[in-house]
Motif scaffolding. Structure first.
Motif, PDB file in Angstrom:
ATOM      1  N   HIS A  18      -0.301   6.830   2.007  1.00 49.84           N
ATOM      2  CA  HIS A  18      -1.383   5.960   1.541  1.00 49.84           C
ATOM      3  C   HIS A  18      -2.702   6.481   2.085  1.00 49.84           C
ATOM      4  CE1 HIS A  18      -3.639   2.424   0.441  1.00 49.84           C
ATOM      5  NE2 HIS A  18      -4.022   2.267   1.691  1.00 49.84           N
ATOM      6  N   TRP A  19      -3.685   6.618   1.179  1.00 49.30           N
ATOM      7  CA  TRP A  19      -5.053   6.981   1.551  1.00 49.30           C
ATOM      8  C   TRP A  19      -5.920   5.754   1.314  1.00 49.30           C
ATOM      9  CZ3 TRP A  19      -1.849  10.502  -0.826  1.00 49.30           C
ATOM     10  CH2 TRP A  19      -1.724  11.742  -0.222  1.00 49.30           C
ATOM     11  N   PRO A  20      -6.249   4.978   2.365  1.00 51.35           N
ATOM     12  CA  PRO A  20      -7.016   3.747   2.166  1.00 51.35           C
ATOM     13  C   PRO A  20      -8.419   3.991   1.614  1.00 51.35           C
ATOM     14  CG  PRO A  20      -6.754   4.206   4.508  1.00 51.35           C
ATOM     15  CD  PRO A  20      -5.904   5.187   3.765  1.00 51.35           C
ATOM     16  N   ASP A  21      -9.078   5.055   2.041  1.00 54.04           N
ATOM     17  CA  ASP A  21     -10.437   5.329   1.556  1.00 54.04           C
ATOM     18  C   ASP A  21     -10.463   5.675   0.071  1.00 54.04           C
ATOM     19  OD1 ASP A  21     -11.346   4.952   4.158  1.00 54.04           O
ATOM     20  OD2 ASP A  21     -11.297   7.088   4.634  1.00 54.04           O
ATOM     21  N   LEU A  22      -9.365   6.237  -0.418  1.00 61.43           N
ATOM     22  CA  LEU A  22      -9.267   6.621  -1.826  1.00 61.43           C
ATOM     23  C   LEU A  22      -8.523   5.585  -2.650  1.00 61.43           C
ATOM     24  CD1 LEU A  22      -8.301  10.361  -1.273  1.00 61.43           C
ATOM     25  CD2 LEU A  22     -10.583   9.411  -1.674  1.00 61.43           C
ATOM     26  N   ASP A  23      -7.936   4.577  -1.982  1.00 62.82           N
ATOM     27  CA  ASP A  23      -7.118   3.550  -2.626  1.00 62.82           C
ATOM     28  C   ASP A  23      -6.024   4.203  -3.467  1.00 62.82           C
ATOM     29  OD1 ASP A  23      -6.265   0.979  -3.191  1.00 62.82           O
ATOM     30  OD2 ASP A  23      -7.514   0.821  -4.975  1.00 62.82           O
ATOM     31  N   GLU A  24      -5.274   5.111  -2.828  1.00 64.91           N
ATOM     32  CA  GLU A  24      -4.250   5.894  -3.533  1.00 64.91           C
ATOM     33  C   GLU A  24      -2.957   5.902  -2.736  1.00 64.91           C
ATOM     34  OE1 GLU A  24      -2.818   7.826  -6.640  1.00 64.91           O
ATOM     35  OE2 GLU A  24      -4.955   7.421  -6.539  1.00 64.91           O
ATOM     36  N   ASP A  25      -1.835   5.756  -3.433  1.00 71.10           N
ATOM     37  CA  ASP A  25      -0.500   5.870  -2.859  1.00 71.10           C
ATOM     38  C   ASP A  25       0.260   6.923  -3.658  1.00 71.10           C
ATOM     39  OD1 ASP A  25      -0.936   3.700  -1.096  1.00 71.10           O
ATOM     40  OD2 ASP A  25      -0.334   2.291  -2.646  1.00 71.10           O
ATOM     41  N   VAL A  26       0.973   7.803  -2.945  1.00 65.74           N
ATOM     42  CA  VAL A  26       1.757   8.850  -3.593  1.00 65.74           C
ATOM     43  C   VAL A  26       3.093   8.941  -2.876  1.00 65.74           C
ATOM     44  CG1 VAL A  26       1.861  11.315  -4.127  1.00 65.74           C
ATOM     45  CG2 VAL A  26      -0.329  10.138  -4.188  1.00 65.74           C
ATOM     46  N   SER A  27       4.163   9.063  -3.643  1.00 63.73           N
ATOM     47  CA  SER A  27       5.471   9.209  -3.009  1.00 63.73           C
ATOM     48  C   SER A  27       5.648  10.638  -2.518  1.00 63.73           C
ATOM     49  CB  SER A  27       6.590   8.849  -3.980  1.00 63.73           C
ATOM     50  OG  SER A  27       6.770   9.857  -4.940  1.00 63.73           O
ATOM     51  N   VAL A  28       6.346  10.781  -1.420  1.00 61.67           N
ATOM     52  CA  VAL A  28       6.620  12.106  -0.865  1.00 61.67           C
ATOM     53  C   VAL A  28       7.452  12.914  -1.859  1.00 61.67           C
ATOM     54  CG1 VAL A  28       7.796  13.333   1.005  1.00 61.67           C
ATOM     55  CG2 VAL A  28       6.386  11.331   1.520  1.00 61.67           C
ATOM     56  N   ALA A  29       8.386  12.269  -2.530  1.00 59.89           N
ATOM     57  CA  ALA A  29       9.227  12.961  -3.518  1.00 59.89           C
ATOM     58  C   ALA A  29       8.369  13.589  -4.615  1.00 59.89           C
ATOM     59  CB  ALA A  29      10.237  11.999  -4.119  1.00 59.89           C
ATOM     60  N   SER A  30       7.371  12.877  -5.093  1.00 62.98           N
ATOM     61  CA  SER A  30       6.532  13.444  -6.154  1.00 62.98           C
ATOM     62  C   SER A  30       5.688  14.617  -5.640  1.00 62.98           C
ATOM     63  CB  SER A  30       5.633  12.375  -6.782  1.00 62.98           C
ATOM     64  OG  SER A  30       4.654  11.945  -5.870  1.00 62.98           O
ATOM     65  N   LEU A  31       5.287  14.563  -4.385  1.00 59.73           N
ATOM     66  CA  LEU A  31       4.554  15.708  -3.806  1.00 59.73           C
ATOM     67  C   LEU A  31       5.449  16.935  -3.719  1.00 59.73           C
ATOM     68  CD1 LEU A  31       2.522  14.037  -0.936  1.00 59.73           C
ATOM     69  CD2 LEU A  31       1.637  14.979  -3.072  1.00 59.73           C
TER      70      LEU A  31
END
Length: 35
Positions: A18-31
């Motif tokens: 989670h990047w709070p400043d960017l308001d973004e969540d990404v799953s590790v699997a997708s990375l």
């Protein structure tokens, strides 16, 4: 900005990031799939 990208935390018991400043969540699997 680099400072915004550098401000992150693991979420979901390590299954996401989670990047709070960017308001973004990404799953590790997708990375890992994007590599």
């Amino acid at each position: 900005m680099a400072a915004q990208r550098d401000n992150w935390r693991l979420i979901g018991r390590g299954q996401g990031i989670h990047w709070p400043d960017l308001d973004e969540d990404v799953s590790v699997a997708s990375l890992l799939k994007a590599s």
